[in-house]
Each structure stands twice: as structure tokens, then as C-alpha cells.
Design a protein around this motif. Structure first.
Motif, PDB file in Angstrom:
ATOM      1  N   MET A 131       5.691   5.159   8.795  1.00 36.10           N
ATOM      2  CA  MET A 131       5.846   3.707   8.652  1.00 36.10           C
ATOM      3  C   MET A 131       6.015   3.058  10.024  1.00 36.10           C
ATOM      4  SD  MET A 131       5.976   1.045   6.668  1.00 36.10           S
ATOM      5  CE  MET A 131       6.168   1.756   5.035  1.00 36.10           C
ATOM      6  N   VAL A 132       6.801   3.673  10.894  1.00 32.48           N
ATOM      7  CA  VAL A 132       6.976   3.158  12.254  1.00 32.48           C
ATOM      8  C   VAL A 132       5.620   3.054  12.947  1.00 32.48           C
ATOM      9  CG1 VAL A 132       7.931   3.677  14.546  1.00 32.48           C
ATOM     10  CG2 VAL A 132       9.353   3.967  12.502  1.00 32.48           C
ATOM     11  N   ASP A 133       4.838   4.123  12.863  1.00 29.31           N
ATOM     12  CA  ASP A 133       3.516   4.141  13.510  1.00 29.31           C
ATOM     13  C   ASP A 133       2.592   3.065  12.954  1.00 29.31           C
ATOM     14  OD1 ASP A 133       4.333   6.261  15.092  1.00 29.31           O
ATOM     15  OD2 ASP A 133       3.367   7.782  13.827  1.00 29.31           O
ATOM     16  N   ARG A 134       2.558   2.940  11.636  1.00 27.52           N
ATOM     17  CA  ARG A 134       1.666   1.949  11.011  1.00 27.52           C
ATOM     18  C   ARG A 134       2.092   0.523  11.363  1.00 27.52           C
ATOM     19  NH1 ARG A 134      -0.617   3.818   5.845  1.00 27.52           N
ATOM     20  NH2 ARG A 134      -1.623   1.787   5.793  1.00 27.52           N
ATOM     21  N   GLU A 186       0.811  -1.221   0.000  1.00 30.14           N
ATOM     22  CA  GLU A 186       0.000   0.000   0.000  1.00 30.14           C
ATOM     23  C   GLU A 186       0.844   1.270   0.000  1.00 30.14           C
ATOM     24  OE1 GLU A 186      -2.531  -0.111   3.422  1.00 30.14           O
ATOM     25  OE2 GLU A 186      -3.483  -1.991   2.803  1.00 30.14           O
ATOM     26  N   THR A 187       2.017   1.205   0.593  1.00 30.49           N
ATOM     27  CA  THR A 187       2.865   2.399   0.731  1.00 30.49           C
ATOM     28  C   THR A 187       4.025   2.412  -0.262  1.00 30.49           C
ATOM     29  OG1 THR A 187       4.119   1.333   2.506  1.00 30.49           O
ATOM     30  CG2 THR A 187       2.261   2.742   3.147  1.00 30.49           C
ATOM     31  N   ASP A 188       3.961   1.545  -1.271  1.00 30.12           N
ATOM     32  CA  ASP A 188       4.934   1.493  -2.359  1.00 30.12           C
ATOM     33  C   ASP A 188       6.360   1.193  -1.877  1.00 30.12           C
ATOM     34  OD1 ASP A 188       5.344   1.434  -5.069  1.00 30.12           O
ATOM     35  OD2 ASP A 188       5.785   3.568  -5.234  1.00 30.12           O
ATOM     36  N   SER A 213       8.679   5.119  -0.897  1.00 28.82           N
ATOM     37  CA  SER A 213       7.552   5.047   0.033  1.00 28.82           C
ATOM     38  C   SER A 213       6.670   6.287  -0.056  1.00 28.82           C
ATOM     39  CB  SER A 213       8.062   4.885   1.466  1.00 28.82           C
ATOM     40  OG  SER A 213       6.975   4.836   2.368  1.00 28.82           O
ATOM     41  N   THR A 214       5.379   6.069   0.020  1.00 29.51           N
ATOM     42  CA  THR A 214       4.423   7.177  -0.050  1.00 29.51           C
ATOM     43  C   THR A 214       4.143   7.790   1.322  1.00 29.51           C
ATOM     44  OG1 THR A 214       2.587   5.610   0.089  1.00 29.51           O
ATOM     45  CG2 THR A 214       3.311   6.283  -2.124  1.00 29.51           C
ATOM     46  N   ILE A 215       4.768   7.230   2.387  1.00 31.15           N
ATOM     47  CA  ILE A 215       4.644   7.820   3.720  1.00 31.15           C
ATOM     48  C   ILE A 215       6.039   8.020   4.310  1.00 31.15           C
ATOM     49  CG2 ILE A 215       2.349   6.856   4.159  1.00 31.15           C
ATOM     50  CD1 ILE A 215       3.643   4.772   5.987  1.00 31.15           C
TER      51      ILE A 215
END
Length: 89
Positions: free
Chosen positions: A60-63, A25-27, A53-55
Motif C-alpha cells: 500500500m505504501v508503494d502504490r 481496488e484493494t478492499d 486489504s488485499t495487499i
């Protein structure tokens, strides 16, 4: 830019699917992956390319933390150079 993701915890269905789904989802591209189950303990190490990455890295750490809490495992992500520095003998 590359990063290392580690996942450790009690084995259950869907761990790989949840983590790899977020990366899709975040490439983020999975460059290498190793996973094993020792009795009922799941361990996985992934080398990923986060350059597209799209974030943000913090996002990314949070997700990943949210996914870890959801499935009951500990997930960590580190930039590759930090990981390598910490694991040199």
C-alpha cells in the motif's frame, strides 16, 4: 486494523479519485475523510480500515507513493497507533 492517510500538495483534478480508487481496488474501507483547499494547496486526511486489504501494508505504501508521484502530491500512510503516538501533546 486502522491507518491514517495524509495527502498534501498543489490542488489539481483527480487526487481524491486516484487515492479512493486504489482503496476501493484493494478492499480498504474509508471510515472518515477530511479535505480542504487552502488557496491552491490541497490537504486531505483519511482514516481507513486496512484489516481486509488485499495487499500488504508495504504494498500500500508503494502504490500510494506511485500515485503521489503521478499527481504531484505527498502521500503518507501510518498505522493509527503510530499516528496517535506521534501527535500526542
Amino acid at each position: 486494523m486502522r491507518a491514517v492517510i495524509t495527502v498534501v500538495g498543489k490542488d489539481k483534478k483527480g487526487i481524491i479519485a486516484k487515492v479512493s480508487g486504489l482503496l476501493f481496488e484493494t478492499d480498504v474501507n474509508i471510515l472518515d475523510i477530511s479535505q480542504t483547499i487552502m488557496q491552491d494547496m490541497f490537504t486531505m486526511v483519511m482514516l481507513v480500515d486496512i484489516s481486509t486489504s488485499t495487499i500488504s501494508f508495504d504494498g500500500m505504501v508503494d502504490r500510494l507513493n506511485c500515485i503521489g508521484n503521478e499527481v504531484g502530491v505527498k502521500i503518507q500512510i501510518q498505522h493509527e497507533d503510530i499516528f496517535n503516538s506521534m501527535h500526542k501533546i
